[in-house]
Design a protein around this motif. Structure first.
Motif, short mmCIF file in Angstrom:
data_model
loop_
_atom_site.label_atom_id
_atom_site.label_comp_id
_atom_site.label_asym_id
_atom_site.label_seq_id
_atom_site.Cartn_x
_atom_site.Cartn_y
_atom_site.Cartn_z
N ARG A 49 62.07 25.27 36.91
CA ARG A 49 61.89 26.12 35.72
C ARG A 49 61.95 25.30 34.44
NH1 ARG A 49 65.09 29.90 38.35
NH2 ARG A 49 66.88 29.61 37.00
N VAL A 50 62.91 24.36 34.38
CA VAL A 50 63.04 23.50 33.19
C VAL A 50 61.75 22.69 33.01
CG1 VAL A 50 64.28 21.54 32.19
CG2 VAL A 50 65.55 23.37 33.32
N GLN A 51 61.24 22.14 34.12
CA GLN A 51 60.04 21.32 34.03
C GLN A 51 58.81 22.15 33.65
OE1 GLN A 51 59.55 17.96 36.89
NE2 GLN A 51 61.04 19.12 38.04
N GLY A 52 58.76 23.39 34.15
CA GLY A 52 57.66 24.28 33.78
C GLY A 52 57.70 24.57 32.28
N TRP A 53 58.91 24.70 31.78
CA TRP A 53 59.09 24.98 30.35
C TRP A 53 58.74 23.76 29.51
CZ3 TRP A 53 62.92 22.94 26.98
CH2 TRP A 53 62.98 23.56 25.75
N GLY A 231 62.87 19.46 50.97
CA GLY A 231 63.81 19.42 49.86
C GLY A 231 63.37 18.60 48.66
N TYR A 232 62.17 18.01 48.71
CA TYR A 232 61.67 17.33 47.50
C TYR A 232 61.50 18.39 46.41
CZ TYR A 232 60.26 12.85 49.63
OH TYR A 232 60.23 11.63 50.23
N ASN A 233 61.73 17.98 45.18
CA ASN A 233 61.57 18.94 44.08
C ASN A 233 60.12 19.41 44.01
OD1 ASN A 233 60.79 18.91 40.82
ND2 ASN A 233 62.49 20.21 41.42
N TRP A 234 59.92 20.73 43.88
CA TRP A 234 58.57 21.28 43.96
C TRP A 234 57.72 20.94 42.72
CZ3 TRP A 234 56.23 25.21 40.92
CH2 TRP A 234 54.94 25.55 41.36
N PHE A 235 58.24 21.14 41.52
CA PHE A 235 57.40 20.96 40.33
C PHE A 235 56.97 19.49 40.20
CE2 PHE A 235 55.95 20.64 36.01
CZ PHE A 235 55.39 21.87 35.76
N SER A 236 57.96 18.59 40.26
CA SER A 236 57.70 17.14 40.21
C SER A 236 56.62 16.76 39.22
CB SER A 236 57.38 16.59 41.61
OG SER A 236 58.55 16.58 42.39
N GLY A 237 56.78 17.20 37.98
CA GLY A 237 55.81 16.88 36.93
C GLY A 237 56.22 15.65 36.15
N SER A 238 55.25 15.04 35.46
CA SER A 238 55.54 13.82 34.69
C SER A 238 55.67 14.12 33.20
CB SER A 238 54.44 12.80 34.87
OG SER A 238 54.39 12.40 36.21
N ILE B 17 61.17 7.80 32.07
CA ILE B 17 60.47 7.62 33.35
C ILE B 17 60.40 8.92 34.15
CG2 ILE B 17 60.90 5.14 33.53
CD1 ILE B 17 63.12 5.62 35.46
N TRP B 18 61.22 9.91 33.77
CA TRP B 18 61.14 11.23 34.41
C TRP B 18 59.91 11.97 33.89
CZ3 TRP B 18 63.54 16.22 32.38
CH2 TRP B 18 63.46 17.25 33.34
N LYS B 19 59.65 11.87 32.57
CA LYS B 19 58.54 12.60 31.94
C LYS B 19 57.68 11.64 31.12
CE LYS B 19 59.52 16.58 33.48
NZ LYS B 19 58.59 17.29 34.34
N PRO B 20 57.00 10.68 31.77
CA PRO B 20 56.18 9.72 31.01
C PRO B 20 54.96 10.35 30.35
CG PRO B 20 55.90 9.38 33.36
CD PRO B 20 56.98 10.41 33.21
#
Lengths: 238, 77
Positions: A49-53, A231-238, B17-20
Motif C-alpha cells: 500500500r505504501v509503495q502504491g501510494w 512471500g516476495y513483496n508483491w508491489f516491488s516497485g522502484s 536504492i529502494w526507489k531509484p
C-alpha cells in the motif's frame, strides 16, 4: 522442472525473528507460528500500500544513452538457460481473459504489428545485481485500450510458458514505460530473454518482468505470483 | 556524531536504492544507483563494526552496563 527454493529476504527475516525468539522462548520455533506468519504477510501488504501510494504514474524511470548498455546481459530464471521454453511462432497464441472486451487470441505476427516504442533502462534484480538494456515493443496501455480492457480493474495478471506467473497493479500497467517487449538489443527477443514476448517494466524489480507470456488477464481478484506466493513483496516497485 | 551520520547515510542510501525511480534525485546525489549501493553496503558494515566494538568493550568491562541503563553512577567505588 521443480522450482528450486532460493534463499530470499523474507526467509532471512523469519530466520532472524526465530533467532531472536530463541533467546526468549527456547525450543519454540516462531517460523511455523501462524500469528507470526500473519504478521509478516500483513507487513508485506502494508508495504504494498505504501509503495502504491508512493508510485507516481507520470514519473519516468531514468533512461540511458546507447553507450551505457551492458554488452553482456545476464540470464536469470528459476531453471538453467538450456531449459528455457522454445515457443513456435506457428502455434503461439497470447490468450486474453477477464475484463477484456475483445478476447480474440493474438499471434506473433499480430503482436509484432503493434506500434513500437523503445527504451534503454536499468533492470534491477532483487538478488542485488542490475544491468542496463534496450528493449522495444508496444506500450501495454495501448494494447489494453485496443482490446477494450476495463482499465478500472485493480490487477493485470500474466501467465508464462514456463509455469511462471506474476501480476501488477493497474497504475503500473498504464505507465508509459510499461511495454510488451518484442526486441532486445535491436534483435527479435532471444529465447533466453522470453521469445516471443516479455513484459518490460522499468518501475518494477526484475522478477515482475515476466518472459514467454502466453496469457494476460484483467481482474479484481488478486492473482499473486510465482515468487510472490512464497512471500516476495508483491508491489516491488522502484 | 560519526555514528549518527552513518545511520542517516544508511537510511538515505537505502531509500535511493529502494526507489531509484520515485526518488531518482536522491539516487543522483549518491552518484547513481551503483554508487548508492556501495554507500549503503559500507555504511551498514560500519554500523555492524560499531556494534561489535561497543558490545565487546561492554563484555570486557560489564560493570559499566548498569549505570548506562539507570543513568546513575554506582555509589560505591
Amino acid at each position: 522442472m521443480s522450482p528450486i527454493r532460493k534463499p530470499d529476504r523474507r526467509g532471512f527475516l523469519k530466520g532472524g525473528l526465530s533467532l531472536g525468539a530463541l533467546s526468549l522462548l527456547t525450543g519454540c520455533d516462531l517460523t511455523d507460528n501462524e500469528p507470526a506468519q500473519r504478521l509478516l504477510w500483513n507487513m508485506s501488504f502494508w508495504n504494498d500500500r505504501v509503495q502504491g501510494w508512493l508510485f507516481n504514474p507520470n514519473r519516468l524511470a531514468p533512461t540511458y544513452p546507447e553507450s551505457a548498455v551492458d554488452r553482456v546481459f545476464r540470464y536469470n530464471g528459476f531453471y538453467p538457460e538450456e531449459q528455457a521454453p522454445q515457443l513456435d511462432p506457428a502455434t503461439y497464441r497470447l490468450e486474453l481473459s477477464g475484463a477484456i472486451g475483445d478476447k480474440r487470441p493474438w499471434t506473433v505476427d499480430n503482436l509484432y504489428q503493434l506500434p513500437h516504442t523503445s527504451q534503454i533502462t536499468r533492470h534491477v534484480c532483487v538478488e542485488g545485481w542490475s544491468r542496463i538494456g534496450k528493449w522495444s515493443g508496444c506500450p501495454l496501455r495501448i494494447f489494453l485500450e485496443h482490446v477494450e480492457a476495463d482499465l478500472t480493474k485493480k490487477y493485470v495478471g500474466f501467465i508464462c510458458a514456463d509455469g511462471y506467473y506474476t501480476s501488477i497493479d493497474m497504475p503500473t500497467a498504464l505507465h508509459p514505460q510499461t511495454i510488451m517487449a518484442f526486441t532486445f538489443a535491436d534483435q527479435i527477443l532471444p529465447r533466453k530473454f522470453g521469445y516471443p514476448m516479455k513484459i518490460r517494466i522499468p518501475t518494477k524489480l526484475g522478477f515482475k518482468n515476466p518472459k514467454f507470456v502466453v496469457a494476460l488477464s484483467v481482474t479484481n481478484d488478486y492473482p499473486g505470483g510465482f515468487w510472490e506466493d512464497y512471500g516476495y513483496n508483491w508491489f516491488s516497485g522502484s | 556524531m560519526g555514528a549518527i551520520t552513518i545511520v542517516v547515510l544508511t537510511a538515505l542510501s537505502g531509500l535511493s536504492i529502494w526507489k531509484p525511480v520515485q526518488f531518482q534525485e536522491l539516487t543522483t546525489v549518491f552518484g547513481g544507483y551503483d554508487a548508492a549501493r556501495y554507500v549503503h553496503f559500507f555504511c551498514m558494515a560500519a554500523i555492524v563494526l560499531f556494534l561489535a566494538v561497543h558490545l565487546t568493550l561492554t563484555a570486557l568491562v560489564p560493570k559499566v552496563l548498569p549505570p548506562m541503563i539507570t543513568g546513575r553512577a554506582s555509589s560505591r567505588r
